[in-house]
Design an enzyme around this catalytic site. Sequence first.
Site, mmCIF file in Angstrom:
data_model
loop_
_atom_site.group_PDB
_atom_site.id
_atom_site.type_symbol
_atom_site.label_atom_id
_atom_site.label_comp_id
_atom_site.label_asym_id
_atom_site.label_seq_id
_atom_site.Cartn_x
_atom_site.Cartn_y
_atom_site.Cartn_z
ATOM 1 C CB THR A 1 -0.923 0.017 1.234
ATOM 2 O OG1 THR A 1 -1.777 -1.120 1.184
ATOM 3 C CG2 THR A 1 -1.782 1.271 1.244
ATOM 4 C CE LYS B 1 -5.504 -1.287 1.852
ATOM 5 N NZ LYS B 1 -4.192 -1.946 1.859
ATOM 6 C CE LYS C 1 2.153 2.186 3.912
ATOM 7 N NZ LYS C 1 2.396 0.815 3.466
#
Length: 305
Positions: free
Chosen positions: A100, A175, A250
């Site tokens: 990611t 995402k 994150k």
Amino acid sequence: MSASIAFIGLGNMGGPMAANLVAAGHHVTGFDLVPAALEAAATHGVAIAATAAEAVATADVVITMLPSGRHVLEAYRGGGPGGGLLAAAGAGTLFIESSTIAVDDARAAHALAAEAGHRNIDAPVSGGVIGAIAGTLTFMVGASPADFESARGILETMGRRVVLCGEPGSGQAAKICNNLILGVSMIAVSEAFVLGEKLGLTHQALFDVASAASGQCWALTTNCPVPGPVPASPANRDYQPGFAGALMAKDLGLAVEALHSTGVEAEVGSLAADIYRKFADEGGAGLDFSAIITVIRARSEGAAA
């Protein structure tokens, strides 16, 4: 058909994903900087290479699952032992980037791969460690239609749902949008349970109502932040991840970067990013992200006192 696959990054997510590929009959060569990750992968039939470059040298497909965009781009370009992945791979290798990372980093990785004569797709995942082990991940893919079809069979070995979201970078875009929803919803679900506790509701009663009403969401029905109603949720294992608080912090940070770069006004999303950043910094980094409820509960007790 079996393929020769290099898997770079054999941690909590990459290790089980590589094991599922081996179980499906693929030849998988892996590399990770952590010796324990290599040992665990080897027990599942993954061949271990001395360097990442060695792992990709004879691979048809290279899958990367790394901590950040910086790590992905450094691995592609090289500079470490054995050189970069792009230089080491044979012509026309298909690179599947499943970390990611920022959308801009995904597009930069695609450009680097194309310049080196390779194919590249971004295919981040949703489903956490449980989904990686069970092979039930969702892959969000940014790719050309042809490259998507080339990768589909391999992705379906590791996941239950594979979605082509658009051109390169679109998988990462999907995402971070998804995890923005997830982070906000987990905070809301956790606040609701703490409020329910204060009002005298049992966890089961609130779950039974909300899971069948308009409050229904994944954060409630799959990753419920209190023990009991969903036996498989991390709350029943002292909040062992799962999906760690550091990773949620994150991902929400990436979402905030995208919000700022696009000019989207998103007050709730930005607040959720602040909450999870503080949670990770103050001891929650290694806990499941649903452990945010413990912070909400503790602060509520402090406020009452």
